[in-house]
Design an enzyme around this catalytic site. Structure first.
Site, PDB file in Angstrom:
ATOM      1  N   SER A  72     -10.857  -0.702   2.964  1.00 51.66           N
ATOM      2  CA  SER A  72     -10.107  -0.881   4.208  1.00 51.66           C
ATOM      3  C   SER A  72      -9.715   0.482   4.761  1.00 51.66           C
ATOM      4  O   SER A  72      -9.089   1.271   4.058  1.00 51.66           O
ATOM      5  CB  SER A  72      -8.820  -1.665   3.951  1.00 51.66           C
ATOM      6  OG  SER A  72      -9.107  -2.913   3.400  1.00 51.66           O
ATOM      7  N   GLU A 131      -5.348   3.821   6.050  1.00 45.30           N
ATOM      8  CA  GLU A 131      -4.940   3.579   4.672  1.00 45.30           C
ATOM      9  C   GLU A 131      -5.297   4.751   3.752  1.00 45.30           C
ATOM     10  O   GLU A 131      -4.459   5.179   2.958  1.00 45.30           O
ATOM     11  CB  GLU A 131      -5.577   2.283   4.158  1.00 45.30           C
ATOM     12  CG  GLU A 131      -4.888   1.797   2.909  1.00 45.30           C
ATOM     13  CD  GLU A 131      -5.750   0.906   2.064  1.00 45.30           C
ATOM     14  OE1 GLU A 131      -5.510   0.866   0.865  1.00 45.30           O
ATOM     15  OE2 GLU A 131      -6.661   0.250   2.591  1.00 45.30           O
ATOM     16  N   ARG A 133       0.828  -1.217   0.000  1.00 46.85           N
ATOM     17  CA  ARG A 133       0.000   0.000   0.000  1.00 46.85           C
ATOM     18  C   ARG A 133       0.866   1.273   0.000  1.00 46.85           C
ATOM     19  O   ARG A 133       0.538   2.267   0.654  1.00 46.85           O
ATOM     20  CB  ARG A 133      -0.935   0.036   1.220  1.00 46.85           C
ATOM     21  CG  ARG A 133      -1.994  -1.060   1.240  1.00 46.85           C
ATOM     22  CD  ARG A 133      -2.967  -0.889   0.086  1.00 46.85           C
ATOM     23  NE  ARG A 133      -4.149  -1.713   0.227  1.00 46.85           N
ATOM     24  CZ  ARG A 133      -4.264  -2.974  -0.211  1.00 46.85           C
ATOM     25  NH1 ARG A 133      -3.245  -3.556  -0.828  1.00 46.85           N
ATOM     26  NH2 ARG A 133      -5.392  -3.635  -0.058  1.00 46.85           N
TER      27      ARG A 133
HETATM   28  N1  EPU Z   1     -10.896 -10.925   9.729  1.00 49.36           N
HETATM   29  C1  EPU Z   1     -11.663 -11.036  10.864  1.00 49.36           C
HETATM   30  N2  EPU Z   1     -12.644 -10.132  11.095  1.00 49.36           N
HETATM   31  C2  EPU Z   1     -12.891  -9.097  10.239  1.00 49.36           C
HETATM   32  C3  EPU Z   1     -12.099  -8.964   9.093  1.00 49.36           C
HETATM   33  C4  EPU Z   1     -11.093  -9.890   8.841  1.00 49.36           C
HETATM   34  O1  EPU Z   1     -11.475 -11.959  11.661  1.00 49.36           O
HETATM   35  O2  EPU Z   1     -13.787  -8.317  10.519  1.00 49.36           O
HETATM   36  C5  EPU Z   1      -9.844 -11.914   9.449  1.00 49.36           C
HETATM   37  C6  EPU Z   1     -10.243 -12.804   8.272  1.00 49.36           C
HETATM   38  O3  EPU Z   1     -11.028 -13.892   8.678  1.00 49.36           O
HETATM   39  C7  EPU Z   1      -8.905 -13.243   7.745  1.00 49.36           C
HETATM   40  C8  EPU Z   1      -8.018 -12.056   8.005  1.00 49.36           C
HETATM   41  O4  EPU Z   1      -8.663 -11.280   9.014  1.00 49.36           O
HETATM   42  O5  EPU Z   1      -8.410 -14.334   8.470  1.00 49.36           O
HETATM   43  C9  EPU Z   1      -7.776 -11.214   6.753  1.00 49.36           C
HETATM   44  O6  EPU Z   1      -9.026 -10.799   6.225  1.00 49.36           O
HETATM   45  P1  EPU Z   1      -9.309 -10.667   4.654  1.00 49.36           P
HETATM   46  O7  EPU Z   1      -8.776 -11.846   3.929  1.00 49.36           O
HETATM   47  O8  EPU Z   1     -10.730 -10.312   4.498  1.00 49.36           O
HETATM   48  O9  EPU Z   1      -8.394  -9.485   4.184  1.00 49.36           O
HETATM   49  P2  EPU Z   1      -8.046  -8.107   4.875  1.00 49.36           P
HETATM   50  O10 EPU Z   1      -6.679  -8.205   5.455  1.00 49.36           O
HETATM   51  O11 EPU Z   1      -9.154  -7.723   5.760  1.00 49.36           O
HETATM   52  C10 EPU Z   1      -6.919  -7.176   2.697  1.00 49.36           C
HETATM   53  C11 EPU Z   1      -6.928  -5.872   1.950  1.00 49.36           C
HETATM   54  C12 EPU Z   1      -8.210  -5.744   1.149  1.00 49.36           C
HETATM   55  C13 EPU Z   1      -8.261  -6.895   0.154  1.00 49.36           C
HETATM   56  C14 EPU Z   1      -8.208  -8.216   0.953  1.00 49.36           C
HETATM   57  C15 EPU Z   1      -8.127  -9.419   0.042  1.00 49.36           C
HETATM   58  C16 EPU Z   1      -5.628  -4.283   3.272  1.00 49.36           C
HETATM   59  C17 EPU Z   1      -5.662  -3.116   4.168  1.00 49.36           C
HETATM   60  N3  EPU Z   1      -6.821  -4.760   2.891  1.00 49.36           N
HETATM   61  O12 EPU Z   1      -8.018  -7.127   3.608  1.00 49.36           O
HETATM   62  O13 EPU Z   1      -8.138  -4.524   0.414  1.00 49.36           O
HETATM   63  O14 EPU Z   1      -9.445  -6.848  -0.614  1.00 49.36           O
HETATM   64  O15 EPU Z   1      -7.035  -8.250   1.785  1.00 49.36           O
HETATM   65  O16 EPU Z   1      -6.866  -9.487  -0.519  1.00 49.36           O
HETATM   66  O17 EPU Z   1      -4.557  -4.750   2.901  1.00 49.36           O
HETATM   67  C18 EPU Z   1      -8.739  -2.222   0.475  1.00 49.36           C
HETATM   68  O18 EPU Z   1      -7.545  -1.988   0.459  1.00 49.36           O
HETATM   69  O19 EPU Z   1      -9.598  -1.311   0.489  1.00 49.36           O
HETATM   70  C19 EPU Z   1      -9.181  -3.616   0.498  1.00 49.36           C
HETATM   71  C20 EPU Z   1     -10.453  -3.954   0.593  1.00 49.36           C
END
Ligand code: EPU
Length: 338
Positions: A236, A332, A166
Protein backbone atom coordinates in the site's frame (compact mmCIF):
# COMPACT_ATOMS: atom_id res chain seq x y z
CA UNK A 1 36.15 -12.14 16.95
CA UNK A 2 37.20 -10.27 13.82
CA UNK A 3 35.70 -6.85 13.15
CA UNK A 4 32.60 -6.67 10.97
CA UNK A 5 33.33 -5.65 7.38
CA UNK A 6 32.13 -2.19 6.40
CA UNK A 7 31.60 -2.06 2.64
CA UNK A 8 31.93 1.13 0.57
CA UNK A 9 29.67 2.53 -2.16
CA UNK A 10 27.04 -0.21 -2.04
CA UNK A 11 24.22 -0.30 -4.58
CA UNK A 12 20.90 -0.61 -2.69
CA UNK A 13 18.65 -1.00 -5.72
CA UNK A 14 18.17 -4.66 -4.91
CA UNK A 15 17.71 -3.90 -1.20
CA UNK A 16 14.41 -2.03 -1.61
CA UNK A 17 11.33 -3.63 -3.12
CA UNK A 18 10.49 -0.47 -5.09
CA UNK A 19 13.88 -0.91 -6.82
CA UNK A 20 14.65 2.80 -6.44
CA UNK A 21 18.26 3.62 -7.29
CA UNK A 22 20.28 4.37 -4.16
CA UNK A 23 23.97 4.14 -3.26
CA UNK A 24 25.07 3.79 0.37
CA UNK A 25 28.37 5.46 1.20
CA UNK A 26 28.99 2.63 3.69
CA UNK A 27 27.10 -0.57 4.49
CA UNK A 28 27.33 -3.18 7.21
CA UNK A 29 25.14 -6.20 7.98
CA UNK A 30 25.73 -7.37 11.58
CA UNK A 31 24.52 -10.88 12.42
CA UNK A 32 24.68 -10.66 16.21
CA UNK A 33 23.89 -8.13 18.92
CA UNK A 34 27.61 -7.78 19.68
CA UNK A 35 28.43 -7.05 16.03
CA UNK A 36 25.64 -4.49 15.94
CA UNK A 37 27.02 -2.81 19.06
CA UNK A 38 30.49 -2.78 17.49
CA UNK A 39 29.33 -1.13 14.28
CA UNK A 40 27.34 1.45 16.24
CA UNK A 41 30.44 2.17 18.34
CA UNK A 42 32.54 2.61 15.24
CA UNK A 43 29.91 4.87 13.63
CA UNK A 44 29.84 7.08 16.72
CA UNK A 45 33.65 7.32 16.83
CA UNK A 46 33.89 8.15 13.13
CA UNK A 47 30.90 10.52 13.19
CA UNK A 48 28.95 8.57 10.52
CA UNK A 49 25.20 9.08 10.55
CA UNK A 50 23.52 5.68 10.62
CA UNK A 51 20.44 4.63 8.66
CA UNK A 52 18.87 1.32 9.60
CA UNK A 53 17.38 -0.72 6.78
CA UNK A 54 15.22 -3.84 7.13
CA UNK A 55 13.77 -5.78 4.21
CA UNK A 56 13.35 -2.52 2.30
CA UNK A 57 9.67 -3.10 1.58
CA UNK A 58 8.30 0.09 3.13
CA UNK A 59 10.90 2.75 2.39
CA UNK A 60 11.44 5.47 -0.20
CA UNK A 61 15.19 5.72 -0.62
CA UNK A 62 17.05 8.81 -1.87
CA UNK A 63 19.66 8.59 -4.63
CA UNK A 64 22.48 8.57 -2.07
CA UNK A 65 22.75 7.76 1.62
CA UNK A 66 25.83 9.19 3.24
CA UNK A 67 27.26 7.86 6.51
CA UNK A 68 26.47 4.18 7.03
CA UNK A 69 23.52 1.94 6.26
CA UNK A 70 23.10 -0.83 8.83
CA UNK A 71 21.06 -3.93 8.01
CA UNK A 72 20.60 -5.98 11.20
CA UNK A 73 20.59 -9.66 10.19
CA UNK A 74 19.92 -11.13 13.65
CA UNK A 75 18.14 -14.22 12.41
CA UNK A 76 17.55 -16.45 15.43
CA UNK A 77 14.14 -17.24 16.91
CA UNK A 78 12.87 -19.55 19.63
CA UNK A 79 9.78 -20.36 21.71
CA UNK A 80 9.44 -19.80 25.45
CA UNK A 81 6.74 -20.95 27.83
CA UNK A 82 6.13 -18.51 30.67
CA UNK A 83 3.41 -19.64 33.05
CA UNK A 84 0.43 -20.23 30.80
CA UNK A 85 1.82 -17.94 28.09
CA UNK A 86 3.54 -19.09 24.94
CA UNK A 87 6.02 -16.52 23.65
CA UNK A 88 8.17 -16.38 20.52
CA UNK A 89 11.44 -14.45 20.69
CA UNK A 90 12.31 -13.32 17.18
CA UNK A 91 15.49 -11.64 15.95
CA UNK A 92 15.06 -8.44 13.91
CA UNK A 93 16.54 -10.02 10.79
CA UNK A 94 14.11 -12.95 10.57
CA UNK A 95 11.94 -12.75 7.46
CA UNK A 96 8.39 -12.01 8.64
CA UNK A 97 6.52 -14.24 6.18
CA UNK A 98 8.80 -17.21 6.79
CA UNK A 99 8.25 -16.87 10.54
CA UNK A 100 4.46 -16.71 10.06
CA UNK A 101 4.45 -19.86 7.93
CA UNK A 102 6.68 -21.77 10.39
CA UNK A 103 4.45 -20.86 13.33
CA UNK A 104 1.28 -21.69 11.40
CA UNK A 105 2.71 -25.02 10.21
CA UNK A 106 3.48 -25.86 13.86
CA UNK A 107 -0.18 -25.31 14.73
CA UNK A 108 0.51 -22.09 16.66
CA UNK A 109 -2.05 -19.29 16.43
CA UNK A 110 -1.41 -15.58 16.41
CA UNK A 111 0.24 -14.34 13.24
CA UNK A 112 -1.52 -16.30 10.46
CA UNK A 113 -3.61 -13.31 9.25
CA UNK A 114 -0.34 -11.45 8.63
CA UNK A 115 1.00 -13.98 6.11
CA UNK A 116 2.84 -12.77 2.99
CA UNK A 117 3.59 -9.31 4.38
CA UNK A 118 7.07 -8.61 3.02
CA UNK A 119 9.99 -7.42 5.12
CA UNK A 120 11.98 -8.25 8.25
CA UNK A 121 10.57 -8.76 11.74
CA UNK A 122 12.55 -5.78 13.03
CA UNK A 123 10.54 -3.45 10.79
CA UNK A 124 7.16 -4.90 11.75
CA UNK A 125 6.60 -2.74 14.87
CA UNK A 126 7.68 0.49 13.14
CA UNK A 127 4.53 0.73 11.06
CA UNK A 128 2.55 -1.77 13.16
CA UNK A 129 1.93 -4.08 10.20
CA UNK A 130 -1.66 -5.14 9.87
CA UNK A 131 -3.96 -7.09 7.58
CA UNK A 132 -7.23 -9.02 7.63
CA UNK A 133 -8.38 -7.72 10.98
CA UNK A 134 -5.14 -8.27 12.94
CA UNK A 135 -2.33 -5.85 13.72
CA UNK A 136 1.08 -6.70 15.12
CA UNK A 137 0.08 -4.71 18.24
CA UNK A 138 -2.59 -7.37 18.98
CA UNK A 139 0.09 -10.05 19.23
CA UNK A 140 3.14 -8.23 20.53
CA UNK A 141 4.33 -8.72 24.10
CA UNK A 142 7.54 -6.66 24.10
CA UNK A 143 10.28 -5.24 21.90
CA UNK A 144 14.01 -5.33 22.59
CA UNK A 145 15.93 -2.32 21.30
CA UNK A 146 19.50 -1.09 21.30
CA UNK A 147 20.05 2.50 22.37
CA UNK A 148 22.01 4.11 19.56
CA UNK A 149 23.81 6.56 21.82
CA UNK A 150 24.92 4.16 24.55
CA UNK A 151 24.80 0.77 22.83
CA UNK A 152 22.75 -0.55 25.76
CA UNK A 153 19.91 -3.03 25.45
CA UNK A 154 16.46 -1.80 26.56
CA UNK A 155 13.02 -3.41 26.64
CA UNK A 156 9.73 -1.76 25.72
CA UNK A 157 6.40 -3.24 26.71
CA UNK A 158 3.65 -3.32 24.11
CA UNK A 159 1.98 -0.27 25.67
CA UNK A 160 5.23 1.69 25.63
CA UNK A 161 5.34 1.27 21.83
CA UNK A 162 2.33 3.65 21.44
CA UNK A 163 0.84 1.69 18.57
CA UNK A 164 -1.77 3.21 16.27
CA UNK A 165 -2.94 2.48 12.73
CA UNK A 166 0.32 2.06 10.78
CA UNK A 167 2.04 4.02 13.55
CA UNK A 168 4.26 3.58 16.62
CA UNK A 169 6.79 5.36 18.80
CA UNK A 170 9.47 4.05 16.39
CA UNK A 171 8.19 6.54 13.79
CA UNK A 172 8.08 9.30 16.41
CA UNK A 173 10.04 9.90 19.61
CA UNK A 174 12.34 6.88 19.15
CA UNK A 175 12.80 7.15 15.38
CA UNK A 176 16.44 8.12 15.46
CA UNK A 177 17.44 6.89 18.90
CA UNK A 178 17.00 3.10 18.97
CA UNK A 179 17.41 0.05 16.75
CA UNK A 180 14.90 -2.78 17.11
CA UNK A 181 16.75 -6.03 17.76
CA UNK A 182 14.11 -8.52 18.91
CA UNK A 183 10.32 -8.97 19.10
CA UNK A 184 8.53 -11.05 21.68
CA UNK A 185 5.20 -12.28 20.30
CA UNK A 186 2.33 -13.81 22.24
CA UNK A 187 1.06 -17.00 20.60
CA UNK A 188 -1.63 -19.53 21.39
CA UNK A 189 -1.96 -23.30 21.07
CA UNK A 190 -5.74 -22.84 21.33
CA UNK A 191 -7.63 -21.51 18.28
CA UNK A 192 -7.52 -17.72 18.07
CA UNK A 193 -9.51 -17.28 14.89
CA UNK A 194 -10.08 -13.86 13.29
CA UNK A 195 -12.03 -14.23 10.06
CA UNK A 196 -14.19 -11.08 10.10
CA UNK A 197 -12.35 -9.11 7.41
CA UNK A 198 -13.66 -9.19 3.82
CA UNK A 199 -14.42 -12.65 2.50
CA UNK A 200 -11.72 -14.47 4.50
CA UNK A 201 -14.35 -16.59 6.33
CA UNK A 202 -15.66 -18.01 3.05
CA UNK A 203 -12.18 -19.10 1.98
CA UNK A 204 -11.29 -21.42 4.84
CA UNK A 205 -12.83 -24.76 5.89
CA UNK A 206 -14.85 -25.03 9.10
CA UNK A 207 -12.65 -25.04 12.23
CA UNK A 208 -9.56 -24.15 10.20
CA UNK A 209 -5.98 -24.70 11.28
CA UNK A 210 -3.67 -21.66 11.46
CA UNK A 211 -1.96 -22.97 8.33
CA UNK A 212 -5.27 -23.03 6.45
CA UNK A 213 -5.93 -19.42 7.48
CA UNK A 214 -2.41 -18.37 6.47
CA UNK A 215 -2.78 -20.07 3.07
CA UNK A 216 -6.15 -18.37 2.47
CA UNK A 217 -4.61 -14.98 3.31
CA UNK A 218 -1.73 -15.68 0.90
CA UNK A 219 -4.21 -16.60 -1.85
CA UNK A 220 -6.21 -13.37 -1.37
CA UNK A 221 -3.07 -11.24 -1.31
CA UNK A 222 -1.71 -12.91 -4.45
CA UNK A 223 -4.94 -12.14 -6.30
CA UNK A 224 -4.74 -8.43 -5.51
CA UNK A 225 -1.19 -7.43 -4.77
CA UNK A 226 1.68 -7.52 -7.25
CA UNK A 227 4.66 -9.69 -6.23
CA UNK A 228 7.59 -7.29 -5.70
CA UNK A 229 9.88 -9.94 -7.24
CA UNK A 230 7.99 -9.49 -10.51
CA UNK A 231 6.89 -5.85 -10.40
CA UNK A 232 8.61 -3.42 -8.03
CA UNK A 233 6.29 -1.97 -5.37
CA UNK A 234 6.03 -1.25 -1.65
CA UNK A 235 2.56 -2.63 -0.91
CA UNK A 236 0.00 0.00 0.00
CA UNK A 237 1.48 3.35 -0.97
CA UNK A 238 -1.11 5.43 0.92
CA UNK A 239 -2.55 5.02 4.38
CA UNK A 240 -6.29 4.67 4.63
CA UNK A 241 -7.46 8.15 5.68
CA UNK A 242 -9.61 9.00 8.71
CA UNK A 243 -12.44 11.53 8.59
CA UNK A 244 -15.07 12.49 11.15
CA UNK A 245 -18.20 10.32 11.25
CA UNK A 246 -20.18 13.37 10.06
CA UNK A 247 -17.99 13.86 7.04
CA UNK A 248 -18.16 10.14 6.24
CA UNK A 249 -21.98 10.27 6.43
CA UNK A 250 -22.04 13.26 4.05
CA UNK A 251 -19.78 11.45 1.58
CA UNK A 252 -21.87 8.31 1.90
CA UNK A 253 -24.96 10.26 0.83
CA UNK A 254 -23.25 11.15 -2.41
CA UNK A 255 -21.47 7.82 -2.81
CA UNK A 256 -23.68 5.12 -1.23
CA UNK A 257 -21.18 2.33 -2.15
CA UNK A 258 -18.23 3.97 -0.44
CA UNK A 259 -16.59 1.54 2.05
CA UNK A 260 -16.59 3.00 5.59
CA UNK A 261 -15.04 1.59 8.75
CA UNK A 262 -16.37 3.49 11.81
CA UNK A 263 -13.79 3.39 14.60
CA UNK A 264 -16.19 4.04 17.47
CA UNK A 265 -14.37 7.22 18.48
CA UNK A 266 -16.06 9.73 16.20
CA UNK A 267 -13.68 8.86 13.35
CA UNK A 268 -14.33 6.73 10.29
CA UNK A 269 -11.62 5.07 8.24
CA UNK A 270 -12.08 5.28 4.47
CA UNK A 271 -10.53 2.99 1.84
CA UNK A 272 -7.84 4.96 -0.01
CA UNK A 273 -7.84 2.30 -2.75
CA UNK A 274 -11.54 2.86 -3.38
CA UNK A 275 -11.14 6.66 -3.50
CA UNK A 276 -8.28 6.38 -6.03
CA UNK A 277 -10.18 3.78 -8.03
CA UNK A 278 -13.24 6.11 -8.22
CA UNK A 279 -11.03 8.77 -9.80
CA UNK A 280 -10.44 6.32 -12.66
CA UNK A 281 -6.75 6.03 -11.84
CA UNK A 282 -6.23 2.25 -11.91
CA UNK A 283 -3.46 1.64 -14.43
CA UNK A 284 -2.67 5.38 -14.68
CA UNK A 285 0.98 5.74 -15.71
CA UNK A 286 3.32 8.67 -15.24
CA UNK A 287 6.89 8.11 -16.42
CA UNK A 288 8.39 4.95 -14.94
CA UNK A 289 5.60 4.54 -12.36
CA UNK A 290 1.93 3.63 -12.38
CA UNK A 291 -1.08 2.95 -10.20
CA UNK A 292 -1.42 -0.84 -10.13
CA UNK A 293 -4.19 -2.05 -12.40
CA UNK A 294 -5.74 -4.45 -9.86
CA UNK A 295 -5.20 -2.59 -6.55
CA UNK A 296 -5.29 1.20 -6.74
CA UNK A 297 -3.53 1.58 -3.38
CA UNK A 298 -0.29 0.17 -4.80
CA UNK A 299 2.11 2.18 -6.95
CA UNK A 300 4.44 0.15 -9.17
CA UNK A 301 7.81 0.88 -10.77
CA UNK A 302 8.56 -0.43 -14.26
CA UNK A 303 12.26 0.44 -13.99
CA UNK A 304 14.46 3.41 -14.80
CA UNK A 305 12.72 5.82 -12.39
CA UNK A 306 13.79 7.46 -9.15
CA UNK A 307 12.18 8.70 -5.95
CA UNK A 308 11.34 12.08 -7.46
CA UNK A 309 9.35 10.42 -10.24
CA UNK A 310 7.50 8.23 -7.78
CA UNK A 311 6.60 11.18 -5.56
CA UNK A 312 5.37 13.06 -8.64
CA UNK A 313 2.90 10.27 -9.39
CA UNK A 314 1.90 10.07 -5.71
CA UNK A 315 1.23 13.80 -5.82
CA UNK A 316 -0.95 13.53 -8.92
CA UNK A 317 -2.97 10.75 -7.28
CA UNK A 318 -3.39 12.65 -4.00
CA UNK A 319 -4.43 15.81 -5.86
CA UNK A 320 -7.11 13.99 -7.85
CA UNK A 321 -8.53 12.44 -4.68
CA UNK A 322 -8.45 15.79 -2.88
CA UNK A 323 -10.26 17.52 -5.77
CA UNK A 324 -13.00 14.93 -5.91
CA UNK A 325 -13.49 13.96 -2.25
CA UNK A 326 -11.71 16.71 -0.27
CA UNK A 327 -9.83 13.91 1.54
CA UNK A 328 -6.07 14.11 2.06
CA UNK A 329 -4.00 10.99 1.37
CA UNK A 330 -0.62 10.49 2.99
CA UNK A 331 2.08 8.01 1.93
CA UNK A 332 2.59 4.90 4.02
CA UNK A 333 6.25 4.05 3.21
CA UNK A 334 8.88 6.01 5.11
CA UNK A 335 10.74 8.75 3.33
CA UNK A 336 14.39 8.10 4.22
CA UNK A 337 16.40 11.31 4.28
CA UNK A 338 19.79 11.55 2.61
N1 EPU B 1 -10.99 -1.03 -3.19
C1 EPU B 1 -11.39 -0.60 -4.43
N2 EPU B 1 -10.48 -0.46 -5.42
C2 EPU B 1 -9.16 -0.72 -5.22
C3 EPU B 1 -8.73 -1.14 -3.96
C4 EPU B 1 -9.66 -1.29 -2.93
O1 EPU B 1 -12.58 -0.35 -4.65
O2 EPU B 1 -8.39 -0.57 -6.16
C5 EPU B 1 -11.97 -1.21 -2.11
C6 EPU B 1 -12.17 -2.69 -1.81
O3 EPU B 1 -13.13 -3.28 -2.65
C7 EPU B 1 -12.63 -2.66 -0.38
C8 EPU B 1 -11.89 -1.49 0.20
O4 EPU B 1 -11.49 -0.67 -0.90
O5 EPU B 1 -14.01 -2.41 -0.30
C9 EPU B 1 -10.68 -1.91 1.03
O6 EPU B 1 -9.81 -2.69 0.22
P1 EPU B 1 -8.97 -3.93 0.79
O7 EPU B 1 -9.82 -4.78 1.66
O8 EPU B 1 -8.28 -4.55 -0.35
O9 EPU B 1 -7.94 -3.29 1.78
P2 EPU B 1 -7.09 -1.96 1.67
O10 EPU B 1 -7.72 -0.93 2.53
O11 EPU B 1 -6.88 -1.64 0.25
C10 EPU B 1 -5.61 -2.60 3.73
C11 EPU B 1 -4.14 -2.54 4.06
C12 EPU B 1 -3.41 -3.68 3.38
C13 EPU B 1 -3.99 -4.99 3.89
C14 EPU B 1 -5.50 -5.00 3.57
C15 EPU B 1 -6.19 -6.21 4.15
C16 EPU B 1 -3.59 -0.20 4.43
C17 EPU B 1 -2.93 1.01 3.89
N3 EPU B 1 -3.58 -1.27 3.63
O12 EPU B 1 -5.70 -2.42 2.31
O13 EPU B 1 -2.04 -3.62 3.78
O14 EPU B 1 -3.37 -6.10 3.28
O15 EPU B 1 -6.14 -3.84 4.14
O16 EPU B 1 -6.30 -6.06 5.52
O17 EPU B 1 -4.08 -0.19 5.55
C18 EPU B 1 0.09 -2.77 3.15
O18 EPU B 1 0.04 -2.10 4.17
O19 EPU B 1 1.08 -2.73 2.38
C19 EPU B 1 -1.05 -3.62 2.81
C20 EPU B 1 -1.11 -4.31 1.69
Amino acid sequence: MSALAVQREVDLRGANTLRLPCVAERYAAPRTLVQLQQVLDQSRREGWSATVLGGGSNVLLPARLSGIVIRPLLDQWWLQTQGDQLLAHVGAGVNWHRLVMSLAASGLWGTENLALIPGDCGAAPVQNIGAYGVELADRLHAVQVLDRATGEVRWLSRDACQFGYRDSIFKGALAETVIITRLVLRLSREPLVTLGYGDLATRVPESPSPLEVAKAVCAIRREKLPDPEELANAGSFFKNPFVTDQRAAALRQRYPDMPCFPQGNGQTKLAAGWLIDQCGLKGFRQGAFAVHERQALVLVHFGGGNRKGLLALANTVAERVAERFAVRLTPEPRLISA
